[in-house]
Design an enzyme around this catalytic site. Structure first.
Site, PDB file in Angstrom:
ATOM      1  N   GLU A  46       0.852  -1.263  -0.249  1.00 23.32           N
ATOM      2  CA  GLU A  46       0.184  -0.244  -0.182  1.00 23.32           C
ATOM      3  C   GLU A  46       0.457   1.044  -0.196  1.00 23.32           C
ATOM      4  OE1 GLU A  46      -2.861   0.174  -1.061  1.00 23.32           O
ATOM      5  OE2 GLU A  46      -4.441   0.219   0.571  1.00 23.32           O
TER       6      GLU A  46
ATOM      7  N   THR B 182      -4.654   9.581  -4.573  1.00 21.51           N
ATOM      8  CA  THR B 182      -4.690   9.161  -3.108  1.00 21.51           C
ATOM      9  C   THR B 182      -4.082  10.484  -2.242  1.00 21.51           C
ATOM     10  OG1 THR B 182      -4.909   7.196  -3.227  1.00 21.51           O
ATOM     11  CG2 THR B 182      -4.690   7.749  -0.657  1.00 21.51           C
TER      12      THR B 182
END
Lengths: 320, 320
Positions: A141, A194
């Site tokens: 991630e 993001t």
């Protein structure tokens, strides 16, 4: 490769497994960086083969244009972190068949990272815990979003709804199921990185909003243990993040209003967006809402994908 | 007063009840304005008599110097709010026997406010709910602290540990018990006005601290439902308020260190202080910690009261 090596490789190749890794919704309004749940029937497939060549080798990627080099691929990074961490005496070949669109906000990178470590775990004589898997998946991630977070990888590994209560040490709580809840996902085809979604957030927030948000999250947790529908509805609200991030999503307020008009009892941004999630207690509400919002976005010349789903009790799972 | 009135008054005077209203600890580190619990054996006593004169008449106050006029007294304000709200056709005489010191931070005003509405409820043929009682008791709290809050009055009325998940509408959740937890209360004899304790707090807090605090509160709630001791210990922490308010309490860090040295697993400010609470899984830890901290404060020429207690499952109760 000598004959002995070849034989070992052949034996290892027998251990091929295929898995399904679900899409996930993080934040869930009241649990920024904390809550997440797994979706049913929406997800990627991955194939794993034990090989003698050390480390992760990505052999096939379908569905998305993604880097084949392990160190540039979230599955590769997560998988290699795990192989190193457990001091594996073997390597893995991984096929990645993407179905979750990259950048959609329903845990595309998390599915690859979680899938990688879950798959490798299936090849071990002594599998490691979900918590340890989550730690390795977070490394993947970090490649995707710049920071190690677990709110997507945890539900992808554990299934159901997960609560991160801390990162030092990492703590994942599997919350009781919300079985009668239907989920609608609306993915407008716009790109939100993001990193940009994080940059739009203020560094400081009003103390009174921080308290309200904490009360909502605590109320959400209690509502699941008690299965108190009214408390659940009151709790799935976001005073902290939505007011900032909704600017990134075209026609957010209109779609939110549509969700209410069609009987959905909660609505919000999935992860850092652009996907939007809605909850309802009946499938019909989700379906009419998705149809109406799709029609609205079409009028605005914006393409969307829609998914009608439920919360999946299982996370990654072996399918073959 | 005519004979008829006198007779009615005599009959009403038969309905005298005596109640105990416990001291309470609010905030509990991770639940600012949200969490609270009732203490066992520490509290005030109050006597109620139904009379024909409308409204609250305070006839006796012992233990503290407090206003006798109902509109200046938290019990009077809460009691009158309730009598008005339920359109009572009678009044009450109230005796208040204070044992909880005013301004100690363990819910002295809350005990009076909660006690008043609980006591009146005992005199009704059709008692009202704990939630309604809490709403009226908050009116008394507003007199004491300038704002209507329920984090002390709720546990005083409900007993056990309560979670406020929202004020609009007011929502009180009774959390599962933490039965094996012992509580130490240390009350240094200094004055901190609730208003000053509020004024010292910043209006804005870092987003990352807001998230951590929400995770702690959610972890605390989950730890009680699961009775997960380790999660409980990790959760009873305060990153939001303690760093500011501890400045108001002399030798805070030293006493916190002492609590750890004596095996307590949580320590913090009770409500807006100056009382400090500590949790331990054994009574002996609480007692040795209280002895050590009392001795330390004595060296510093500061008087303290100490109480060793547990969390009471019952809130206000009739004792006679």
């Amino acid at each position: 490769m000598g004959r002995k090596e070849q034989e070992k490789d052949l034996r290892l190749r027998g251990d091929e497994i295929k898995i399904f890794c679900p899409a996930t919704v993080a934040n869930v309004n009241c649990g920024f960086d904390t809550l997440g749940f797994a979706l049913e029937g929406i997800g990627d497939k991955m194939v794993f083969r034990k090989v003698s060549t050390p480390g992760v080798t990505i052999t096939v990627i379908t569905g998305e244009e993604l880097p084949m080099e392990a160190h540039n691929n979230v599955a590769g990074v997560a998988g290699n972190a795990m192989l190193q961490g457990i001091q594996a005496d073997f390597g893995v070949e991984i096929e990645i068949h993407k179905n979750i669109r990259s950048g959609s906000g329903i845990g595309s990178s998390a599915a690859s990272a979680a899938g990688a470590v879950f798959g490798i775990n299936q090849l071990l004589d002594h599998p490691i815990s979900n918590l340890e898997l989550t730690r390795y998946a977070m490394k993947g991630e970090a490649l995707a979003s710049g920071n190690e977070h677990a709110d997507n990888v945890a539900p992808c590994i554990y299934g159901g709804t997960t609560l991160i209560t801390g990162y030092d040490p990492l703590r994942v709580i599997s919350l009781p199921p919300m079985e009668t809840v239907y989920v609608g996902i609306l993915h407008p085809h716009i790109k939100i990185a993001t990193k940009d979604a994080r940059a739009i957030l203020p560094k400081e927030v009003p103390l009174k909003d921080a308290i309200t948000q904490a009360q909502r999250l605590a109320g959400f947790v209690a509502s699941l243990y008690e299965w108190d529908k009214q408390l659940f509805i009151e709790s799935v609200q976001d005073v902290l993040v939505e007011p900032h991030r909704k600017q990134l999503i075209p026609h957010f307020d209109t779609i939110k209003t549509l969700s209410k008009e069609h009987g959905c009892m909660a609505f919000g941004i999935s992860g850092s967006g652009p996907s939007l999630f809605a909850f309802a207690f009946a499938k019909a509400n989700i379906e009419s809402y998705l149809m109406a919002s799709k029609a609205y976005y079409k009028q605005q010349h914006l393409k969307v994908d829609t998914y009608s789903s439920q919360i999946s009790g299982t996370g990654c799972q072996v399918i073959q």
